[in-house]
Every structure is written in C-alpha cells, then in structure tokens.
Design a protein around this motif. Structure first.
Motif, PDB file in Angstrom:
ATOM      1  N   ASN A 286       0.817  -1.210   0.000  1.00  0.00           N
ATOM      2  CA  ASN A 286       0.000   0.000   0.000  1.00  0.00           C
ATOM      3  C   ASN A 286       0.854   1.265   0.000  1.00  0.00           C
ATOM      4  N   ILE A 325      -0.130  15.853  -1.962  1.00  0.00           N
ATOM      5  CA  ILE A 325      -0.452  14.421  -1.843  1.00  0.00           C
ATOM      6  C   ILE A 325       0.175  13.652  -3.000  1.00  0.00           C
ATOM      7  N   ASN A 332       2.604   9.278   1.039  1.00  0.00           N
ATOM      8  CA  ASN A 332       1.203   8.896   1.231  1.00  0.00           C
ATOM      9  C   ASN A 332       1.000   7.468   0.756  1.00  0.00           C
ATOM     10  N   SER A 333      -0.006   6.812   1.265  1.00  0.00           N
ATOM     11  CA  SER A 333      -0.298   5.446   0.848  1.00  0.00           C
ATOM     12  C   SER A 333      -0.980   5.442  -0.518  1.00  0.00           C
ATOM     13  N   GLU A 335      -3.762   3.998  -1.174  1.00  0.00           N
ATOM     14  CA  GLU A 335      -5.181   4.265  -0.930  1.00  0.00           C
ATOM     15  C   GLU A 335      -5.448   5.752  -0.719  1.00  0.00           C
ATOM     16  N   ASP A 336      -4.568   6.428   0.017  1.00  0.00           N
ATOM     17  CA  ASP A 336      -4.784   7.856   0.285  1.00  0.00           C
ATOM     18  C   ASP A 336      -4.664   8.699  -0.978  1.00  0.00           C
ATOM     19  N   ALA A 339      -7.770   8.056  -3.055  1.00  0.00           N
ATOM     20  CA  ALA A 339      -8.914   8.731  -2.447  1.00  0.00           C
ATOM     21  C   ALA A 339      -8.884  10.228  -2.712  1.00  0.00           C
ATOM     22  N   ALA A 340      -7.679  10.824  -2.701  1.00  0.00           N
ATOM     23  CA  ALA A 340      -7.562  12.259  -2.951  1.00  0.00           C
ATOM     24  C   ALA A 340      -7.954  12.594  -4.390  1.00  0.00           C
TER      25      ALA A 340
END
Length: 347
Positions: A286, A325, A332-333, A335-336, A339-340
């Motif tokens: 991740n 990000i 950052n992962s 997933e993050d 999501a952003a």
C-alpha cells in the motif's frame, strides 16, 4: 451513453495495486459520462510458473474483442527472467495489435518538484514500439563455449520508420510545432542515417513544423540542461525507452510516468500502462504511487473518445498533488492518493 469493454491485466507486483487504484478512479469519473465493463486476466509471472506461458495460446485472440487493454506491470525476476516475461506478454501484444506508437508525456505536475532547476517543460516522447532494436531478430551459437557468439539485429523498415515519424509530426502540428528526431547516425551509418533521411523527406510535408536532429547522447544532455526547449521527441524503440526513463526522472520519478501503446488506425485495441514496472520489493504494501497508473487511465479515456473525462482525471491528479499528496515516494499510501484523486473528481 457510450459503453466501453476493457481488458485488465494487473500482472505482477505493484501492477496489481495500481490497477485497482486506476479502476476505482475510472468508476468515479464514469458517473454520468459513460458505462464500462472490465474483464481481468491473471496473466503474469505467477501464471508462467503454473503454466509455462505468460499468456495462453489464444491470448491475443481473446484480447482482440476489447475496446482497450489496461496493463499494470509485468515482471518478477526472482522467478522468471525479464527476457521471458517481456517477450511472452508485453511485446507480443504490442506487435500483434500494431501498437506502433508509444506515447509518454513528461511534465511536472502542480506541487511536484523535480531534480532540475527547470520546471516549465512539457515534452511528449513518441517511441517506435514494434521494431527497431527490439525486433527479436538474432540468436546465439556455440552456447557456453569459448567461441560463443550472440547476434542481435535491429530491423528498421521504411513503413515502420515513416509511420512513427508521421505520427510525431502530427502531434507536433497540434502542439508547439517543434519536432526533435533522435538518432545516432554518426556511428550507426545504416539504420540511423536511414531514419534521418526519412525524417527530412517527411519534413517537406509539414512546413509549419520546425525539425531538429539530435544524437542520442546530446539529447540526454539536452533533457537535463534545457528540457523547456523540447516539444515532441521521436526516437527508435531502444532510444525512446531510455529517454523516457530520463524523462520520468526529470518529472519527479517513475511514479509519475504514464504511457500509451497506440494503434493509430484503431484496427485493434490499444494498451495503456504505467512505466514504473512491477517493483516486487514494495508489492502489496500500500505504498506504491498510483499517479502514473491513473495518468495512463486518462490517456486511455482520451483514446476512447472520452476527452472530458480524461481532462477531469488529469485535473483531479493535479488537485491532489497541489495539496502535497503523492508528490514524494512514501509520503502517502496508495489508498490515500487514490482517495484524494477521487475526492477531487467528485468535488
């Protein structure tokens, strides 16, 4: 609404991670714009260890019916040599579907700092994708003996060289009207002189495009010292491969490097993939940056005629990076970051 049928080949390593991220973004951007269906194929190095093939014998015929192919990454050198995985999956698809134009954009996304002083560059690298140095013509004799010989023959056809250069001229015509053709004709007096000659012939058909000729070594220096002077760059399979890794470096790293393998006449599906490879050491953790994969998705959408969706995805990527990000490895992962981008799409 337009409906798109997509073949997914997540492949190996982080290819699985970033493909999942890209399809999440695809689902978000499709709302109200188009519909799509996907079919996932497990073709990978793991598949090879189980079957002895990177894809089944009818793999090409299976893919032919899709509108586009999305590839995550290929390679797991601890179990399958790269020469086997590459020639067993990626290269056969490119050649079978005549995906002769490999398109790789290089520019800094908002909020991303590259290693160079220059930041105002926007380079579109066009790499010949089906012949040249990666033709696979050659062989080895007397293997394992003192007199062993290995021969690798580059194959440049007039049709192949002319069509990739013409594709580059068309891109330059629609951008800043400057094309740089990259060769090494001072040393390779047959194939590269031939390439230069075809470039000059075609230039007469595009009087509005300024043409520069550069040797590969000088071009590498140019991309570091003055990338802002470059617009469209056209190169052979090998030279284009090398230059686009350099292009990825100056745009902040392989995590931002997108690519499209295009069949320009659309007689077969095109294929879209991030450049970064499978990175087995970080697979499943991740932490892989999905931006290159999502950018490649935007290229796919543009090719499928979804220009508005493609632009929305690119804008969402930059909205995320503008907030810091995904701008550096490990910040950052996966997933993050995903999501952003989705949040920016839905804002």
């Amino acid at each position: 609404m337009t409906h798109h049928s997509l073949a997914l080949i997540p492949g190996d390593g982080i290819g699985v991670d970033v493909t999942h991220a890209a399809i999440e973004v695809l689902a978000a951007v499709a709302k109200g714009r188009f519909t799509f269906e996907t079919k996932t194929f497990p073709w990978s190095c793991e598949y090879y260890t189980e079957t002895g093939r990177m894809m089944p014998e009818d793999g090409i015929d299976t893919l032919r019916g899709f509108d586009a192919i999305y590839l995550g990454a290929v390679g797991w050198p601890d179990t399958v040599p790269d020469s086997v995985s590459l020639h067993g999956l990626l290269l056969p698809i490119r050649k079978a579907f005549n995906q002769y134009a490999n398109i790789r954009p290089h520019r800094l996304l908002e909020g991303v700092e590259g290693p160079l002083k220059a930041d105002g560059f926007d380079i579109l690298c066009i790499r010949e994708n089906t012949e040249g140095e990666y033709s696979g013509a050659g062989g080895r004799v007397h293997e394992g003996k003192d007199n062993e010989v290995a021969v690798e023959t580059s194959v440049f056809t007039r049709a192949g060289v002319e069509r990739i250069l013409r594709f580059g001229f068309e891109q330059a015509r629609n951008r800043r009207k400057h094309l740089t053709s990259v060769t090494k004709s001072n040393a390779q007096k047959y194939s590269m002189v031939f390439w230069d000659e075809v470039t000059k012939e075609l230039a007469a058909e595009y009087p509005e495009v300024t043409v520069s000729h550069m040797h590969i070594d000088a071009m590498a220096a140019k991309m570091v010292m003055a990338p802002q002077d470059l617009d469209v760059v056209v190169a052979s399979n090998l030279f284009g491969d090398i230059l686009t890794d350099l292009g990825a470096a100056i745009q902040g790293g392989l995590g931002f490097a997108a690519s499209a393998n295009i069949n320009p006449d659309r007689s077969a599906p095109s294929m879209f993939e991030p450049v970064h490879g499978s990175a087995p050491d970080i697979a499943g953790k991740n932490i892989a940056n999905p931006i290159a994969a999502i950018w490649s998705l935007a290229q796919m959408l543009e090719h499928l005629g979804e220009a508005d969706a493609a632009e929305a995805v690119l804008s969402a990527i930059e909205a995320a990076t503008a907030k810091g990000i995904g701008i550096r490895p490990g910040l950052n992962s996966t997933e993050d970051i995903t999501a952003a981008v989705i949040a920016a799409l839905e804002a």
